[in-house]
Design a protein around this motif. Structure first.
Motif, PDB file in Angstrom:
ATOM      1  N   PHE A 223       9.284  -2.420   2.680  1.00 16.11           N
ATOM      2  CA  PHE A 223       9.294  -3.187   1.437  1.00 16.11           C
ATOM      3  C   PHE A 223      10.335  -2.618   0.475  1.00 16.11           C
ATOM      4  CE2 PHE A 223       5.176  -3.947   3.278  1.00 16.11           C
ATOM      5  CZ  PHE A 223       4.900  -5.276   2.986  1.00 16.11           C
ATOM      6  N   ARG A 224      11.334  -3.424   0.135  1.00 13.87           N
ATOM      7  CA  ARG A 224      12.397  -2.961  -0.761  1.00 13.87           C
ATOM      8  C   ARG A 224      11.836  -2.540  -2.114  1.00 13.87           C
ATOM      9  NH1 ARG A 224      16.709  -6.459  -4.105  1.00 13.87           N
ATOM     10  NH2 ARG A 224      14.780  -6.592  -5.307  1.00 13.87           N
ATOM     11  N   HIS A 225      10.929  -3.334  -2.673  1.00 14.82           N
ATOM     12  CA  HIS A 225      10.430  -3.012  -4.016  1.00 14.82           C
ATOM     13  C   HIS A 225       9.605  -1.730  -4.007  1.00 14.82           C
ATOM     14  CE1 HIS A 225       6.783  -4.869  -2.449  1.00 14.82           C
ATOM     15  NE2 HIS A 225       6.119  -4.515  -3.534  1.00 14.82           N
ATOM     16  N   PHE A 226       9.008  -1.396  -2.833  1.00 12.95           N
ATOM     17  CA  PHE A 226       8.290  -0.134  -2.758  1.00 12.95           C
ATOM     18  C   PHE A 226       9.260   1.045  -2.710  1.00 12.95           C
ATOM     19  CE2 PHE A 226       6.861   3.347  -0.024  1.00 12.95           C
ATOM     20  CZ  PHE A 226       5.895   3.861  -0.863  1.00 12.95           C
ATOM     21  N   ILE A 227      10.326   0.926  -1.918  1.00 15.00           N
ATOM     22  CA  ILE A 227      11.317   2.007  -1.832  1.00 15.00           C
ATOM     23  C   ILE A 227      11.921   2.282  -3.208  1.00 15.00           C
ATOM     24  CG2 ILE A 227      13.546   2.688  -0.869  1.00 15.00           C
ATOM     25  CD1 ILE A 227      12.853   1.073   1.620  1.00 15.00           C
ATOM     26  N   LEU A 228      12.325   1.206  -3.906  1.00 16.20           N
ATOM     27  CA  LEU A 228      12.889   1.375  -5.249  1.00 16.20           C
ATOM     28  C   LEU A 228      11.837   1.917  -6.211  1.00 16.20           C
ATOM     29  CD1 LEU A 228      15.035  -1.893  -5.526  1.00 16.20           C
ATOM     30  CD2 LEU A 228      15.810   0.428  -4.975  1.00 16.20           C
ATOM     31  N   GLY A 229      10.575   1.553  -5.970  1.00 15.14           N
ATOM     32  CA  GLY A 229       9.498   2.077  -6.801  1.00 15.14           C
ATOM     33  C   GLY A 229       9.252   3.557  -6.566  1.00 15.14           C
ATOM     34  N   ALA A 230       9.390   4.000  -5.313  1.00 12.33           N
ATOM     35  CA  ALA A 230       9.246   5.428  -5.014  1.00 12.33           C
ATOM     36  C   ALA A 230      10.340   6.231  -5.711  1.00 12.33           C
ATOM     37  CB  ALA A 230       9.308   5.654  -3.498  1.00 12.33           C
ATOM     38  N   VAL A 231      11.557   5.675  -5.717  1.00 10.78           N
ATOM     39  CA  VAL A 231      12.653   6.312  -6.459  1.00 10.78           C
ATOM     40  C   VAL A 231      12.323   6.325  -7.952  1.00 10.78           C
ATOM     41  CG1 VAL A 231      15.096   6.160  -7.081  1.00 10.78           C
ATOM     42  CG2 VAL A 231      14.371   5.650  -4.739  1.00 10.78           C
ATOM     43  N   LEU A 360       3.664  -2.100  -9.893  1.00  8.92           N
ATOM     44  CA  LEU A 360       4.784  -2.922  -9.429  1.00  8.92           C
ATOM     45  C   LEU A 360       5.191  -2.555  -8.006  1.00  8.92           C
ATOM     46  CD1 LEU A 360       6.977  -2.903 -12.664  1.00  8.92           C
ATOM     47  CD2 LEU A 360       5.768  -4.881 -11.712  1.00  8.92           C
ATOM     48  N   ALA A 361       5.161  -1.266  -7.694  1.00 11.49           N
ATOM     49  CA  ALA A 361       5.648  -0.805  -6.390  1.00 11.49           C
ATOM     50  C   ALA A 361       4.705  -1.152  -5.238  1.00 11.49           C
ATOM     51  CB  ALA A 361       5.890   0.701  -6.423  1.00 11.49           C
ATOM     52  N   VAL A 362       3.400  -1.200  -5.496  1.00  8.68           N
ATOM     53  CA  VAL A 362       2.454  -1.418  -4.397  1.00  8.68           C
ATOM     54  C   VAL A 362       1.974  -2.869  -4.321  1.00  8.68           C
ATOM     55  CG1 VAL A 362       1.665   0.961  -4.516  1.00  8.68           C
ATOM     56  CG2 VAL A 362       0.408  -0.805  -5.776  1.00  8.68           C
ATOM     57  N   GLU A 363       2.480  -3.710  -5.221  1.00  6.52           N
ATOM     58  CA  GLU A 363       2.040  -5.104  -5.213  1.00  6.52           C
ATOM     59  C   GLU A 363       2.432  -5.792  -3.897  1.00  6.52           C
ATOM     60  OE1 GLU A 363       2.461  -9.192  -7.877  1.00  6.52           O
ATOM     61  OE2 GLU A 363       3.397  -7.331  -8.543  1.00  6.52           O
ATOM     62  N   GLY A 364       1.448  -6.346  -3.222  1.00 12.37           N
ATOM     63  CA  GLY A 364       1.705  -7.127  -2.018  1.00 12.37           C
ATOM     64  C   GLY A 364       1.902  -6.329  -0.749  1.00 12.37           C
ATOM     65  N   ILE A 365       1.591  -5.005  -0.748  1.00 15.35           N
ATOM     66  CA  ILE A 365       1.830  -4.230   0.472  1.00 15.35           C
ATOM     67  C   ILE A 365       0.551  -4.036   1.302  1.00 15.35           C
ATOM     68  CG2 ILE A 365       3.762  -3.046  -0.618  1.00 15.35           C
ATOM     69  CD1 ILE A 365       2.067  -0.535  -0.703  1.00 15.35           C
ATOM     70  N   GLY A 366      -0.582  -4.556   0.806  1.00 15.63           N
ATOM     71  CA  GLY A 366      -1.814  -4.618   1.582  1.00 15.63           C
ATOM     72  C   GLY A 366      -2.259  -3.319   2.216  1.00 15.63           C
ATOM     73  N   PHE A 420      14.422  -6.022 -12.296  1.00 15.36           N
ATOM     74  CA  PHE A 420      15.021  -6.584 -11.075  1.00 15.36           C
ATOM     75  C   PHE A 420      14.481  -5.965  -9.776  1.00 15.36           C
ATOM     76  CE2 PHE A 420      18.203  -6.630 -14.518  1.00 15.36           C
ATOM     77  CZ  PHE A 420      18.335  -7.998 -14.689  1.00 15.36           C
ATOM     78  N   GLY A 421      14.411  -4.642  -9.726  1.00 15.13           N
ATOM     79  CA  GLY A 421      14.069  -3.970  -8.473  1.00 15.13           C
ATOM     80  C   GLY A 421      12.629  -4.127  -8.041  1.00 15.13           C
ATOM     81  N   SER A 422      11.742  -4.525  -8.946  1.00 13.06           N
ATOM     82  CA  SER A 422      10.316  -4.585  -8.624  1.00 13.06           C
ATOM     83  C   SER A 422       9.906  -5.887  -7.944  1.00 13.06           C
ATOM     84  CB  SER A 422       9.484  -4.400  -9.897  1.00 13.06           C
ATOM     85  OG  SER A 422       9.805  -5.408 -10.852  1.00 13.06           O
ATOM     86  N   LYS A 423      10.830  -6.815  -7.800  1.00 11.10           N
ATOM     87  CA  LYS A 423      10.502  -8.090  -7.177  1.00 11.10           C
ATOM     88  C   LYS A 423      10.268  -7.904  -5.666  1.00 11.10           C
ATOM     89  CE  LYS A 423      12.127 -12.843  -6.522  1.00 11.10           C
ATOM     90  NZ  LYS A 423      13.226 -13.820  -6.767  1.00 11.10           N
ATOM     91  N   ASN A 424       9.170  -8.440  -5.180  1.00 14.40           N
ATOM     92  CA  ASN A 424       8.848  -8.339  -3.749  1.00 14.40           C
ATOM     93  C   ASN A 424       9.641  -9.402  -2.977  1.00 14.40           C
ATOM     94  OD1 ASN A 424       7.782  -8.082  -1.212  1.00 14.40           O
ATOM     95  ND2 ASN A 424       5.660  -8.493  -1.797  1.00 14.40           N
ATOM     96  N   VAL A 425      10.661  -8.959  -2.245  1.00 13.85           N
ATOM     97  CA  VAL A 425      11.490  -9.887  -1.482  1.00 13.85           C
ATOM     98  C   VAL A 425      11.128  -9.854   0.003  1.00 13.85           C
ATOM     99  CG1 VAL A 425      13.420  -9.713  -3.107  1.00 13.85           C
ATOM    100  CG2 VAL A 425      13.281  -8.131  -1.158  1.00 13.85           C
ATOM    101  N   ASN A 426      10.023  -9.158   0.324  1.00 12.71           N
ATOM    102  CA  ASN A 426       9.621  -9.023   1.731  1.00 12.71           C
ATOM    103  C   ASN A 426       8.233  -9.610   1.967  1.00 12.71           C
ATOM    104  OD1 ASN A 426      11.124  -6.055   1.055  1.00 12.71           O
ATOM    105  ND2 ASN A 426      11.935  -7.243   2.781  1.00 12.71           N
ATOM    106  N   LYS A 427       7.996 -10.780   1.435  1.00 13.89           N
ATOM    107  CA  LYS A 427       6.683 -11.407   1.543  1.00 13.89           C
ATOM    108  C   LYS A 427       6.366 -11.915   2.959  1.00 13.89           C
ATOM    109  CE  LYS A 427       6.486 -12.790  -3.310  1.00 13.89           C
ATOM    110  NZ  LYS A 427       6.328 -13.909  -4.274  1.00 13.89           N
ATOM    111  N   ASP A 428       7.352 -11.859   3.832  1.00 12.78           N
ATOM    112  CA  ASP A 428       7.134 -12.313   5.202  1.00 12.78           C
ATOM    113  C   ASP A 428       6.502 -11.243   6.092  1.00 12.78           C
ATOM    114  OD1 ASP A 428       9.544 -10.893   4.799  1.00 12.78           O
ATOM    115  OD2 ASP A 428      10.288 -11.556   6.751  1.00 12.78           O
ATOM    116  N   ILE A 429       6.386 -10.001   5.583  1.00 14.47           N
ATOM    117  CA  ILE A 429       5.826  -8.908   6.368  1.00 14.47           C
ATOM    118  C   ILE A 429       4.298  -9.032   6.374  1.00 14.47           C
ATOM    119  CG2 ILE A 429       5.591  -6.395   6.578  1.00 14.47           C
ATOM    120  CD1 ILE A 429       8.269  -6.119   5.185  1.00 14.47           C
ATOM    121  N   PRO A 430       3.643  -9.025   7.546  1.00 12.58           N
ATOM    122  CA  PRO A 430       2.173  -9.098   7.609  1.00 12.58           C
ATOM    123  C   PRO A 430       1.546  -7.855   6.985  1.00 12.58           C
ATOM    124  CG  PRO A 430       3.155  -9.556   9.754  1.00 12.58           C
ATOM    125  CD  PRO A 430       4.238  -9.002   8.901  1.00 12.58           C
ATOM    126  N   VAL A 431       0.549  -8.058   6.108  1.00  9.17           N
ATOM    127  CA  VAL A 431      -0.100  -6.940   5.455  1.00  9.17           C
ATOM    128  C   VAL A 431      -1.615  -6.967   5.667  1.00  9.17           C
ATOM    129  CG1 VAL A 431       1.691  -6.665   3.730  1.00  9.17           C
ATOM    130  CG2 VAL A 431      -0.225  -8.214   3.266  1.00  9.17           C
TER     131      VAL A 431
END
Length: 431
Positions: A223-231, A360-366, A420-431
């Motif tokens: 998840f891109r938004h998680f990686i940017l959130g970890a940073v 923001l970083a963990v939203e949608g990562i199930g 900008f970086g917190s947007k979840n652009v990987n909603k296709d990943i099964p969680v």
């Protein structure tokens, strides 16, 4: 049995709240100790700040293992282990005060700071979920965490101010001047260990996942938004710690203000973090994490810029702890550079950033949430690396305020992440 269980819950809650405070008490010893090391052994600010860096680097090493330990040993045994390690870490730092030369004292102190950091990592892993579970989860669980966080902020205020008072009169500060703080830490650790060991407390069970932790971590990193959130977590803890830590170095070197004022200024920063957390908790349900993070980071960036560009000759009055020539302590208005006031005010806004970044970083990562939380704990090491970078810049430029451009860059990144970086652009990943 019900009455015993209730008593066990109360003991557990009280112990966890005290441990929440000890995390701040021990962690906030590292930054003012950089002044002590610099004066006693005549080393650079960057060398003195290594103790703080080692304390936070422990998170990078112990972040994930601490979570695994919690699952294997349970809450009580993990907490007891953390307390024992914390006592050992502070004791090693105490031993460094008995070494005569810096060739012996510095490695011993840095080792102690590193060991203490292991303890703080484990305690962070235990305290939050334990309080949440003891409170029954939901709003009541969060309420207990807020109480613990308030006690954490209170002791975060106490440590740098107390260290400043202890070394304020010394022409050249030494590690032994800070022994009273270490005695308090070791004493509290010993008492809590004994009470927690003897008490029969409930044992909440950490949920286990059927998937191996390595697979869950690699899944979270998709998840891109998680990686940017970890940073963002790395940057956030760095600017949160670097702002007051560098102010201690700056003001303690000023012959007009000295070490007592420097410690009190840093303590006031942490006190404002307490007020900020209480305010943040009151509006969190009404304001989105995106807005809260972007606004707070923007205001903090403006305050840092004002601190950099304002003339240090301009003085303002701030309520601070001070020590008279007779040695008595008092609390009253003290004149400090206006730059210091702007730096202190930053504490109001850094106080509410962690929750916003986390949400923001963990939203949608199930199902990857638990692994993501462990990786977040690793990124807390930014609290040691960014202040150390600041200290190096201060050494090179001979200007502490110039080093705050690192903090400006950090807040700029947090604004970018919120918008900008917190947007979840990987909603296709099964969680």
């Amino acid at each position: 049995m019900t009455e015993l269980k209730k008593q066990g819950n109360i003991v557990a809650i009280v112990m966890m709240i005290f441990l929440f405070g000890m995390i701040a008490f021990v962690t906030n010893l590292a930054a003012p100790m950089s002044v002590v090391l610099g004066e006693q052994f005549n080393v650079s600010d960057s060398m003195g700040m290594l103790g703080n860096m080692f304390n936070f680097l422990a998170y990078a090493v112990m972040g994930v293992p601490a979570g695994l330990m919690l699952q294997k040993l349970g809450y009580k045994k993990t907490a007891l282990t953390a307390i024992g390690v914390g006592f050992l870490g502070v004791f090693i730092q105490f031993l460094s005060g008995h070494a005569v030369t810096k060739e012996f004292a510095l490695p011993i102190y840095f080792t102690g700071a590193f060991v203490a950091g292991f303890s703080m990592t484990m305690l962070n892993t235990v305290v939050n979920p334990m309080l949440n579970t003891m409170g029954g989860g939901g709003n009541k669980g969060n309420q207990l965490i807020q109480v613990g966080g308030s006690f954490n902020s209170l002791l975060a205020t106490f440590t740098p101010a107390f260290v400043g008072v202890l070394i304020g009169e010394a022409a050249k500060a030494q590690i032994k001047d800070v022994f009273p703080v270490m005695y308090i830490a070791m004493g509290v650790f010993a008492i809590i260990f004994l009470v927690l060991f003897l008490a029969s407390i409930p044992e909440p069970h950490a949920q286990r996942s059927a998937e191996p932790i390595g697979k869950l971590m690699s899944g979270a990193l998709k998840f891109r938004h998680f990686i940017l959130g970890a940073v963002a977590i790395f940057v956030y803890v760095g600017v949160e710690v670097g702002t007051p830590a560098t102010s201690i170095l700056w003001l303690s070197k000023d012959p007009v203000f000295g070490k007592t004022i420097a410690g009190s200024v840093a303590g006031t920063y942490w006190l404002l973090m307490l007020f900020g957390r209480l305010f943040g908790a009151s509006i969190a349900s009404k304001v989105s994490s995106k807005i809260m993070l972007s606004v707070s980071a923007s205001i903090a960036l403006i305050l840092i810029a004002l601190a950099i560009f304002s003339p240090s000759s301009s003085l303002v009055s701030m309520p601070l702890m001070q020590r008279s020539a007779a040695g008595s302590l008092s609390f009253g208005l003290t004149q400090v550079p206006i730059n210091a006031m702007f730096l202190v005010l930053v504490g109001l806004f850094t106080s509410i950033m962690w929750g916003g970044i986390y949400n923001l970083a963990v939203e949608g990562i199930g199902k990857y949430l638990a692994a993501a939380s462990g990786l977040f704990m690793v990124m807390v090491c930014g609290g040691g690396i960014i202040p150390w970078i600041q200290a190096n810049i201060a050494d090179i430029t001979s200007s502490y305020l110039t080093s705050y451009w690192v903090i400006v860059a950090g807040f700029a990144y947090l604004i970018f992440y919120a918008l900008f970086g917190s947007k979840n652009v990987n909603k296709d990943i099964p969680v």
